[in-house]
Motif scaffolding. Structure first.
Motif, PDB file in Angstrom:
ATOM      1  N   ASP A  55      -4.940   9.442  -7.362  1.00 55.00           N
ATOM      2  CA  ASP A  55      -5.192   8.375  -8.344  1.00 55.00           C
ATOM      3  C   ASP A  55      -5.184   7.038  -7.613  1.00 55.00           C
ATOM      4  O   ASP A  55      -4.118   6.551  -7.185  1.00 55.00           O
ATOM      5  N   VAL A  56      -6.356   6.438  -7.464  1.00 59.01           N
ATOM      6  CA  VAL A  56      -6.455   5.221  -6.651  1.00 59.01           C
ATOM      7  C   VAL A  56      -7.508   4.286  -7.221  1.00 59.01           C
ATOM      8  O   VAL A  56      -8.410   4.680  -7.958  1.00 59.01           O
ATOM      9  N   THR A  79     -10.767  -1.134   0.322  1.00 57.55           N
ATOM     10  CA  THR A  79      -9.332  -1.284   0.085  1.00 57.55           C
ATOM     11  C   THR A  79      -8.916  -0.251  -0.946  1.00 57.55           C
ATOM     12  O   THR A  79      -9.474  -0.201  -2.052  1.00 57.55           O
ATOM     13  N   VAL A  80      -7.946   0.583  -0.585  1.00 55.55           N
ATOM     14  CA  VAL A  80      -7.471   1.642  -1.474  1.00 55.55           C
ATOM     15  C   VAL A  80      -6.061   1.295  -1.937  1.00 55.55           C
ATOM     16  O   VAL A  80      -5.178   1.031  -1.118  1.00 55.55           O
ATOM     17  N   ARG A  81      -5.872   1.291  -3.251  1.00 56.78           N
ATOM     18  CA  ARG A  81      -4.569   0.957  -3.840  1.00 56.78           C
ATOM     19  C   ARG A  81      -4.103   2.103  -4.715  1.00 56.78           C
ATOM     20  O   ARG A  81      -4.886   2.681  -5.467  1.00 56.78           O
ATOM     21  N   GLU A 132       1.463  -0.823  -0.946  1.00 63.17           N
ATOM     22  CA  GLU A 132       0.747   0.067  -1.845  1.00 63.17           C
ATOM     23  C   GLU A 132      -0.759   0.030  -1.655  1.00 63.17           C
ATOM     24  O   GLU A 132      -1.506   0.581  -2.472  1.00 63.17           O
ATOM     25  N   ARG A 133      -1.223  -0.621  -0.591  1.00 68.74           N
ATOM     26  CA  ARG A 133      -2.662  -0.663  -0.376  1.00 68.74           C
ATOM     27  C   ARG A 133      -2.974  -0.640   1.119  1.00 68.74           C
ATOM     28  O   ARG A 133      -2.137  -1.034   1.949  1.00 68.74           O
ATOM     29  N   THR A 165      -5.914   7.823   3.921  1.00 62.56           N
ATOM     30  CA  THR A 165      -5.095   8.586   4.864  1.00 62.56           C
ATOM     31  C   THR A 165      -3.952   7.729   5.389  1.00 62.56           C
ATOM     32  O   THR A 165      -2.794   8.178   5.463  1.00 62.56           O
ATOM     33  N   ALA A 166      -4.260   6.487   5.747  1.00 67.40           N
ATOM     34  CA  ALA A 166      -3.222   5.583   6.249  1.00 67.40           C
ATOM     35  C   ALA A 166      -2.194   5.266   5.167  1.00 67.40           C
ATOM     36  O   ALA A 166      -0.991   5.163   5.441  1.00 67.40           O
ATOM     37  N   LEU A 167      -2.672   5.122   3.928  1.00 65.19           N
ATOM     38  CA  LEU A 167      -1.750   4.819   2.833  1.00 65.19           C
ATOM     39  C   LEU A 167      -0.750   5.958   2.633  1.00 65.19           C
ATOM     40  O   LEU A 167       0.432   5.710   2.317  1.00 65.19           O
TER      41      LEU A 167
END
Length: 371
Positions: free
Chosen positions: A153-154, A94-96, A69-70, A36-38
């Motif tokens: 896509d993450v 960690t979401v990238r 990007e993360r 959500t933050a990304l």
């Protein structure tokens, strides 16, 4: 006076113990907040998620990091009143961003283990993030993506602070999960166990089922086995006893307070312990005896080479898979042996017993007849 309620939820309420959240639920909450933050630049705090049974817990964020990007979020695990070794652990996700079409990719960060041996529900080389937590994270990524017009896509990297150290107090090293903890949980909820409180709740569950006129009850090791029994026999919730690891508590109480029929349903590995004569199925107090499984396999037609493979298998599931490939019905053999152990504990009480063994997905892998 209101009608007495039975089943798993009533048992938990009766114990007075506070439930908690699994590492899988914590990782899902952290993943949801990070993605959500990304996409928006803002961290939802607290962040709410939806668990497989519909609960919507909210999690406070302990770590927030956003860098191009993360994004990374950390959530502190609350195991409720359960003496869980991971209580208080900081679970990070960690979401990238990945290119469109990449899907959702999972990575093991510091403190999360990697699978190095067969026999687990994950392939060798995979991060030790179990199937249900993976599905929960995928589902929440998809929901956030749909809300904000993104592709979903993450890459998700899950880590646990001091996880490698904590994992030394678990069975992970023996199972070939190296480098840290497993991210676990089929329901997202940690059901707390106090031996005395839970055994008392089992007894109350039997009493409530009998008082309601139910002559067939089922002792189940968890929610997946409850679903299996309900589907097999159409039993209502009030007739389902969440015995957890306390098989002996169910059998001894039913011996004194009989019902016409008792079905015992649980995971293959747990019920192989009952088959070997253990009445407490907790991993800290009994282990799967691969030598015993090898002997059962021999009785079922396994040759010496297969029996040796079973005796050396990494897990009960691996032993089951070896036998299935050779046409040896190890699941049925375990179910029959577990039924016979149950009957020995019942000591001639007028209770017919059958046993159903399942795998992690709830598929029946072994069953006994009713005796």
């Amino acid at each position: 006076m209101s009608e007495a309620k039975g089943g798993r939820s009533a048992q938990l309420k009766h114990t007075g113990l506070r439930p908690g959240w699994t590492t899988g639920a914590c990782a899902t909450a952290a993943t949801t907040a990070a993605y959500t933050a990304l996409l928006t630049g803002d961290f939802p705090d607290p962040v709410s998620i939806t668990l497989p049974k519909g609960q919507t817990p909210a999690f406070a964020l302990a770590v927030e990091e956003l860098d191009g990007e993360r994004a990374t979020v950390g959530v502190v695990k609350d195991a409720g009143d359960d003496p869980d070794v991971t209580h208080g652990a900081l679970v990070r996700a960690t979401v990238r961003r990945l290119p469109p079409g990449s899907g959702v990719v999972f990575r093991a960060g510091p403190g999360v283990g990697t699978v190095t041996r067969p026999g687990l529900p994950l392939d060798v080389g995979e991060p030790a993030i179990n199937p249900m937590p993976r599905q929960m994270m995928r589902d929440h990524i998809a929901r956030v993506a749909a809300d904000h017009g993104a592709t979903g896509d993450v890459e998700i990297t899950v880590s646990v602070d001091h996880g490698e150290e904590i994992a030394r107090s678990t069975w992970n090293p023996r199972l070939g999960i190296l480098g840290g903890l497993s991210i676990l949980g089929t329901t997202g909820v940690v059901v707390p166990y106090s031996c005395s409180a839970w055994i008392d709740s089992i007894r109350r569950g039997v009493d409530v089922a009998r008082a309601a006129g139910h002559t067939h009850v089922a002792g189940c090791t968890g929610s997946t086995s409850e679903k299996t029994v309900a589907a097999e026999y159409g039993l209502p919730e009030i007739a389902l006893l969440d015995m957890g690891d306390f098989a002996g508590a169910v059998l001894k109480y039913v011996r004194r307070h009989p019902v016409d029929r008792l079905t015992v349903c649980g995971g293959f590995a747990k019920l192989s312990k009952l088959a070997a004569g253990h009445l407490d199925l907790h991993s800290a107090r009994s282990q799967v005896d691969k030598g015993f499984l090898a002997e059962l396999a021999r009785q079922g037609g396994a040759d010496a080479a297969l029996a040796a493979e079973v005796a050396d298998a990494n897990t009960g599931l691996a032993a089951l898979q070896l036998c299935a490939a050779a046409g040896v019905p190890l699941g049925d053999l375990v179910a029959v042996a577990a039924r016979d152990q149950a009957l020995s504990v019942l000591r001639g009480a007028p209770v017919a017993v059958d046993v159903i063994c399942i795998d992690r997905a709830g598929t029946v892998v072994g069953r006994s007849g009713v005796h």
